[in-house]
Every structure is written in structure tokens, then in C-alpha cells.
Design an enzyme around this catalytic site. Structure first.
Site, PDB file in Angstrom:
ATOM      1  N   LYS A  20       0.837  -1.198   0.000  1.00  0.00           N
ATOM      2  CA  LYS A  20       0.000   0.000   0.000  1.00  0.00           C
ATOM      3  C   LYS A  20       0.881   1.261   0.000  1.00  0.00           C
ATOM      4  O   LYS A  20       2.096   1.168   0.203  1.00  0.00           O
ATOM      5  CB  LYS A  20      -0.917  -0.046   1.227  1.00  0.00           C
ATOM      6  CG  LYS A  20      -1.918  -1.223   1.193  1.00  0.00           C
ATOM      7  CD  LYS A  20      -2.768  -1.267   2.462  1.00  0.00           C
ATOM      8  CE  LYS A  20      -3.833  -2.356   2.384  1.00  0.00           C
ATOM      9  NZ  LYS A  20      -4.683  -2.389   3.617  1.00  0.00           N
ATOM     10  N   TYR A  60     -12.431  -2.911  -3.368  1.00  0.00           N
ATOM     11  CA  TYR A  60     -12.940  -3.047  -1.993  1.00  0.00           C
ATOM     12  C   TYR A  60     -14.475  -3.040  -1.948  1.00  0.00           C
ATOM     13  O   TYR A  60     -15.063  -2.628  -0.947  1.00  0.00           O
ATOM     14  CB  TYR A  60     -12.380  -1.927  -1.113  1.00  0.00           C
ATOM     15  CG  TYR A  60     -10.956  -2.139  -0.642  1.00  0.00           C
ATOM     16  CD1 TYR A  60     -10.588  -3.276   0.083  1.00  0.00           C
ATOM     17  CD2 TYR A  60      -9.962  -1.187  -0.882  1.00  0.00           C
ATOM     18  CE1 TYR A  60      -9.287  -3.462   0.541  1.00  0.00           C
ATOM     19  CE2 TYR A  60      -8.655  -1.367  -0.428  1.00  0.00           C
ATOM     20  CZ  TYR A  60      -8.327  -2.509   0.283  1.00  0.00           C
ATOM     21  OH  TYR A  60      -7.037  -2.682   0.750  1.00  0.00           O
ATOM     22  N   PHE A  68     -15.342   3.029   7.667  1.00  0.00           N
ATOM     23  CA  PHE A  68     -13.963   3.382   7.301  1.00  0.00           C
ATOM     24  C   PHE A  68     -13.723   3.413   5.797  1.00  0.00           C
ATOM     25  O   PHE A  68     -12.626   3.747   5.345  1.00  0.00           O
ATOM     26  CB  PHE A  68     -12.962   2.424   7.971  1.00  0.00           C
ATOM     27  CG  PHE A  68     -13.144   0.970   7.612  1.00  0.00           C
ATOM     28  CD1 PHE A  68     -12.635   0.445   6.434  1.00  0.00           C
ATOM     29  CD2 PHE A  68     -13.832   0.111   8.477  1.00  0.00           C
ATOM     30  CE1 PHE A  68     -12.806  -0.891   6.108  1.00  0.00           C
ATOM     31  CE2 PHE A  68     -14.003  -1.234   8.148  1.00  0.00           C
ATOM     32  CZ  PHE A  68     -13.491  -1.726   6.964  1.00  0.00           C
ATOM     33  N   ARG A 113       2.858  -7.293   8.980  1.00  0.00           N
ATOM     34  CA  ARG A 113       2.229  -6.202   9.752  1.00  0.00           C
ATOM     35  C   ARG A 113       2.726  -6.186  11.187  1.00  0.00           C
ATOM     36  O   ARG A 113       2.914  -5.119  11.786  1.00  0.00           O
ATOM     37  CB  ARG A 113       0.711  -6.341   9.704  1.00  0.00           C
ATOM     38  CG  ARG A 113       0.120  -6.007   8.316  1.00  0.00           C
ATOM     39  CD  ARG A 113      -1.289  -6.522   8.184  1.00  0.00           C
ATOM     40  NE  ARG A 113      -1.959  -6.103   6.952  1.00  0.00           N
ATOM     41  CZ  ARG A 113      -3.083  -6.648   6.522  1.00  0.00           C
ATOM     42  NH1 ARG A 113      -3.659  -7.639   7.206  1.00  0.00           N
ATOM     43  NH2 ARG A 113      -3.651  -6.232   5.404  1.00  0.00           N
ATOM     44  N   ASN A 123      -1.718  -0.258   7.476  1.00  0.00           N
ATOM     45  CA  ASN A 123      -1.186  -1.615   7.684  1.00  0.00           C
ATOM     46  C   ASN A 123      -0.359  -2.150   6.511  1.00  0.00           C
ATOM     47  O   ASN A 123      -0.090  -3.338   6.426  1.00  0.00           O
ATOM     48  CB  ASN A 123      -2.301  -2.576   8.107  1.00  0.00           C
ATOM     49  CG  ASN A 123      -3.391  -2.732   7.073  1.00  0.00           C
ATOM     50  OD1 ASN A 123      -3.311  -2.164   5.999  1.00  0.00           O
ATOM     51  ND2 ASN A 123      -4.410  -3.519   7.401  1.00  0.00           N
ATOM     52  N   HIS A 126      -1.736  -5.523   1.348  1.00  0.00           N
ATOM     53  CA  HIS A 126      -3.012  -6.201   1.082  1.00  0.00           C
ATOM     54  C   HIS A 126      -2.735  -7.623   0.618  1.00  0.00           C
ATOM     55  O   HIS A 126      -1.767  -7.867  -0.099  1.00  0.00           O
ATOM     56  CB  HIS A 126      -3.782  -5.485  -0.041  1.00  0.00           C
ATOM     57  CG  HIS A 126      -4.946  -6.288  -0.550  1.00  0.00           C
ATOM     58  ND1 HIS A 126      -6.168  -6.297   0.082  1.00  0.00           N
ATOM     59  CD2 HIS A 126      -5.052  -7.157  -1.589  1.00  0.00           C
ATOM     60  CE1 HIS A 126      -6.980  -7.130  -0.559  1.00  0.00           C
ATOM     61  NE2 HIS A 126      -6.323  -7.667  -1.574  1.00  0.00           N
ATOM     62  N   GLU A 137      -9.577 -10.356  -7.892  1.00  0.00           N
ATOM     63  CA  GLU A 137      -8.652  -9.228  -7.734  1.00  0.00           C
ATOM     64  C   GLU A 137      -7.557  -9.251  -8.804  1.00  0.00           C
ATOM     65  O   GLU A 137      -7.183  -8.209  -9.348  1.00  0.00           O
ATOM     66  CB  GLU A 137      -8.052  -9.253  -6.317  1.00  0.00           C
ATOM     67  CG  GLU A 137      -9.108  -8.950  -5.263  1.00  0.00           C
ATOM     68  CD  GLU A 137      -8.626  -9.146  -3.827  1.00  0.00           C
ATOM     69  OE1 GLU A 137      -7.430  -9.473  -3.623  1.00  0.00           O
ATOM     70  OE2 GLU A 137      -9.453  -8.978  -2.910  1.00  0.00           O
TER      71      GLU A 137
END
Ligand code: UDP
Ligand code: MG
Length: 161
Positions: A20, A60, A68, A113, A123, A126, A137
Site C-alpha cells: 500500500k 474493496y 472506514f 504487519r 497496515n 493487502h 482481484e
């Protein structure tokens, strides 16, 4: 008889792993790649890109009702990510174990993590949560010709028995 078929695990299973924007900014791309390489998994696709919010909203899609969600989309669109496809036996489940829990405070030391992150909203990585999610994905982030299914005799004989 009524015995269920045993689950057949494939050495060609694939998962979608992404570093990320926080992981990229913090210079953790190499360390994350290294963990999958050292484990014996095969890197079959990799690119750096800054994702659009629209693309992330589809990625997502299962979380769109969560409070969130807007912050997650802003965070994921805030800078470049490194998108990857890793291949190997049980790689979807093993990839999740290697990433650690969603909340880094609940992630064991030794996980990505657990070693490199503190808060859920930062974090750093993914990983697909099931084979079905992984297939969806991978198709969302990569064109078929961006995936390289090269033979690796070294992995075939020295990672697998
Ligand atoms: N997330 C968040 N707050 C939460 C739960 C999740 O910011 O309370 C973010 C976090 O970055 C997480 C992502 O949303 O990695 C996707 O959530 P999911 O439950 O799918 O966790 P993951 O599969 O990434 O472990
Ligand atoms: Mg998830």
C-alpha cells in the site's frame, strides 16, 4: 460412498498481494517481496501504479457500507502502490498468514504487519482472503498478458518434493 472429495491444493494457486502507499513511502517494498521470494513462492506479475478511487472502490466493493470505507479509499489512492501476483502451493492462505492480522496490534511478530506496522488504517499491505477473491482481484488489477507463467526448474525441484 458419501466421503467428500479431498481438497486438491495446486502449486499454480495465485494470490494478489499489494504494498500500500504507506509501505511504498516507507521503503518496505523490497522487504515484503523478499519474504515471499524466500518462502519459495514465484513472482508472476508486478507493477507500480497510483490507483484511481473508482478502481479502488471496485477492489474493496465488499466493504462499501463500512464507516472506514471513504478513508480507506483516500489512503489507498494517496500514492503509488506495488501490485503483485504470487504463485505456489496454498499461497492465498499462507499469504494472509505472512501478512498478519488486519489490525497490526493483533499481528504476531514475524508477520509483515506485526513487524512493520502499528495501526489498521496504515497496515502497509493487502492480500486476497480466498481463492475466489484472488481470482477476482488478479483480473481487476492485471491484464492476462501482464502475468508471466514462466517455468522455474529450481523451484520445481528444490522448493517442492
Ligand atoms: N480497515 C480500516 N479500518 C477497519 C478495518 C479495515 O481502515 O476497521 C482498512 C485496512 O487498511 C484493511 C482494509 O481496510 O487492510 C481492508 O479491510 P479488510 O477487513 O478486508 O482487512 P484485510 O483483508 O486487509 O486484512
Ligand atoms: Mg480484505
Amino acid at each position: 460412498d458419501s466421503c467428500p472429495e479431498p481438497v486438491k491444493m495446486s502449486v499454480n494457486e495465485r494470490t494478489f498481494i499489494a504494498v500500500k502507499p504507506d509501505g511504498v513511502h516507507r521503503g518496505l517494498v523490497g522487504k515484503i517481496i523478499a519474504r515471499f521470494e524466500e518462502r519459495g513462492y514465484k513472482l508472476v506479475a508486478l507493477k507500480q501504479l497510483t490507483a484511481s478511487k473508482g478502481h479502488l472502490e471496485v477492489h474493496y466493493q465488499d466493504l462499501k457500507e463500512k464507516p472506514f470505507f471513504p478513508g480507506l479509499i483516500d489512503y489507498m489512492a494517496s500514492g503509488p502502490i506495488v501490485a503483485m501476483v504470487w504463485q505456489g502451493l496454498d499461497v492465498v492462505k499462507q499469504g494472509r498468514v505472512m501478512l498478519g492480522a488486519t489490525n497490526p496490534l493483533a499481528s504476531a511478530p514475524g508477520t509483515i504487519r506485526g513487524d512493520f506496522a502499528i495501526q489498521t488504517g496504515r497496515n502497509i499491505c493487502h492480500g486476497s482472503d480466498s481463492v475466489d477473491s484472488a481470482n477476482r482481484e488478479i483480473a481487476h488489477w492485471f491484464k492476462p498478458d501482464e502475468i508471466n507463467d514462466y517455468a522455474s526448474p529450481f523451484i520445481n525441484s528444490w522448493v517442492y518434493e
